[in-house]
Design a protein around this motif. Structure first.
Motif, mmCIF file in Angstrom:
data_model
loop_
_atom_site.group_PDB
_atom_site.id
_atom_site.type_symbol
_atom_site.label_atom_id
_atom_site.label_comp_id
_atom_site.label_asym_id
_atom_site.label_seq_id
_atom_site.Cartn_x
_atom_site.Cartn_y
_atom_site.Cartn_z
ATOM 1 N N UNK A 127 0.813 -1.221 0.000
ATOM 2 C CA UNK A 127 0.000 0.000 0.000
ATOM 3 C C UNK A 127 0.847 1.271 0.000
ATOM 4 N N UNK A 128 1.919 1.292 0.839
ATOM 5 C CA UNK A 128 2.687 2.540 0.906
ATOM 6 C C UNK A 128 3.427 2.826 -0.402
ATOM 7 N N UNK A 129 3.767 1.759 -1.152
ATOM 8 C CA UNK A 129 4.410 1.965 -2.455
ATOM 9 C C UNK A 129 3.395 2.507 -3.464
ATOM 10 N N UNK A 130 2.125 2.092 -3.305
ATOM 11 C CA UNK A 130 1.089 2.604 -4.224
ATOM 12 C C UNK A 130 0.816 4.080 -3.986
ATOM 13 N N UNK A 131 0.978 4.517 -2.720
ATOM 14 C CA UNK A 131 0.817 5.945 -2.436
ATOM 15 C C UNK A 131 1.834 6.737 -3.249
#
Lengths: 179, 337
Positions: free
Chosen positions: A73-77
């Motif tokens: 998820x944090x990489x998608x941000x």
């Protein structure tokens, strides 16, 4: 080629049963897409699947043509996606301003301009910038939550029931601002 | 009037100053426990031994420095050893995380699994420490023993009751104030500190904001290592260093963290002082204090001690039970266990 596409997504939490079965969502750039369904239909789950918070067993998610299925998820941000969950969507013990700052955590440039934009969109937040977000009303919290997600200047913003628990008048206002 | 002053000095000397010092040491210990609980969401039973480990490294380095003839008198030599102790303890914390806790975190194990793992590490560390330095009592302080002693105080004021202020007490209070100020500055003013608070507040939302969990966990262990080493060394400096003591010290430290509200740094400090002052004032013998205030014929025969010092750990235990029954969130509304 659509901007976002979740294709044939199938998956569930951990080792449990499939909650999502062959679900496909596509959204074009500049389009506002709405997912409607009864309770338990899997609206939130589909959103979580797109954001990588659900273990996908089949299917893939593409953003702007790039396969992002394996990203956290944090990489998608960092790829330009923003998400406002339905519940627990603000840092209750932190001030409004700190909430917005945390929203912009991945940015190294000057965030004051974006913050001014958020304050222009939701003037009440500027007034309450020093107050802990947990002390705000439901509608104001929702504004903080959306403001936090806007701080990354996302190309794609996903809102999970942004008007849940908010009075109809505030709901109208909120939608006016969002759209 | 002079009797009242004498009684006040007596309380100051035997109750307030020792309580304040002990409270500082507990507060620093409880801060470490509360940080780990807030971020990693488990009660770290190995924290007492982490303090012991840090203090041990400091003592070993202190002995080496003393053998070289290095001294910063009137300050104790062990202060010079602190940076090495801190570095070693931070490294130990990071390795424990890498080899033990990270595995369970990736498995998304329930907090109780991590708690039991930490108990295992506690015994491992304790055994290792006793093996390395031995189980004996060690005196840590050198340099000047007092900032001012009882005789000087009596001479200067003309009172019959003396007030002594040990160097170790002064150092404990000054270091605690500086360290706590630095910690709060870090948590409230820096980006890394704010990201820690955000992670502690709402882990999922922190991930959605792009905060890197591995980095937050790493910073937490660094802070824990620093706090534990300083707390352990100050405790050893003030009393003496004995590995066994840190097993017992775990109870008042946890009591302090829970009384204040687990996961809340401000609560950990308040809890530290609540526990310390309760312990000291309940085990204090009030006979001499009362004797100053009442006519001579009324002087009590007994010690007027509520509880023998042998039972001092019962005090923190009772407070812990009361808080869990009456207000499980603690004074400052921490997390419910």
């Amino acid at each position: 080629m659509s901007f976002l596409s979740g294709e044939h997504m199938t998956g569930g939490y951990g080792g449990g049963a499939n909650i999502l079965e062959d679900c496909t969502i596509t959204v074009d750039r500049g389009e506002i897409a709405v997912v409607v369904g009864p309770n338990g239909a899997g609206k939130s789950t589909a959103m979580k699947a797109i954001f990588g918070m659900l273990d996908l067993r089949e299917g893939c998610v593409r953003l702007d043509g790039e396969d992002i299925t394996a990203l956290s998820p944090q990489a998608r941000v960092r790829k330009g996606m923003g998400f406002v969950p339905q519940t627990a969507n603000v840092f209750t013990s932190m001030t409004v301003e700190e909430n917005l700052e945390m929203g912009a955590f991945i940015r190294d440039d000057d965030i004051s301009e974006t913050m001014a934009q958020v304050f222009a969109l939701f003037p009440i937040l500027e007034e309450k910038r020093g107050q802990p977000a947990g002390e705000l009303s439901g509608g104001q919290r929702q504004q903080v939550a959306i403001g936090r997600a806007l701080m990354t200047r996302p190309q794609l913003l996903m809102l999970d029931e942004p008007t849940a628990g908010v009075s109809p008048i505030v709901m109208d206002e909120l939608f006016d601002r969002i759209i | 009037m002079e009797d009242v002053t004498n009684a006040a000095i007596l309380i100051l000397n035997f109750l307030f100053v020792p309580g304040l010092t002990y409270g500082c040491q507990l507060a620093l210990g409880a801060l470490g426990v509360t940080l780990v609980y807030g971020i990693l969401r488990f009660s770290n039973f190995a924290h007492g031994e982490t303090m012991s480990f840090g203090a041990m490294i400091c003592i070993l380095v202190m002995w080496w420095l003393q053998s070289l003839g290095v001294s910063i008198a009137p300050l104790p030599t062990v202060l010079l050893a602190l940076p090495v102790g801190i570095a070693a303890t931070v490294l130990a914390c990071l390795l424990m995380d890498r080899w033990v806790y990270r595995f369970y975190r990736r498995q998304k194990s329930p907090p109780v699994t991590l708690l039991v793992a930490s108990i295992g590490l506690m015994f491992l560390l304790h055994g290792g420490i006793r093996f390395a330095i031995g189980p004996d009592d060690r005196v840590v302080g050198d340099g000047a023993r007092f900032i001012f002693n009882a005789r000087e105080f009596r001479h200067a004021t003309g009172l019959s009751e003396g007030l002594a202020f040990k160097t170790s007490q002064g150092i404990t209070i000054v270091v605690t104030v500086l360290l706590v100020a630095a910690l709060f500055w870090f948590l409230n003013r820096t980006r890394a500190g704010k990201s820690m608070r955000a992670f502690s507040d709402n882990e999922d939302l922190a991930l959605l904001s792009g905060i890197n969990p591995d980095r937050v966990v790493m910073i937490t262990w660094v802070l824990t290592g620093i706090l534990a080493t300083i707390a352990g060394t100050l405790y050893g400096l003030d009393k003496s260093y004995k590995p066994f003591v840190f097993l017992q010290l775990l109870l008042p430290i946890f009591a302090a963290a829970i009384v204040g509200g687990l996961g809340n740094p401000l609560g950990a400090i308040a809890g530290g002082f609540v526990i310390a002052f309760s312990e000291v004032s309940i085990t204090f013998a009030y006979r001499k204090f009362v004797a100053y205030l009442v006519p001579e014929s009324w002087e009590p025969e007994g010690l007027l001690q509520l509880l023998s010092t042998d039972y001092k750990f019962a005090v923190s235990f009772v407070i812990l039970v009361l808080v869990l029954l009456i207000r499980p969130t603690g004074i400052f509304r921490g997390k419910v266990i």
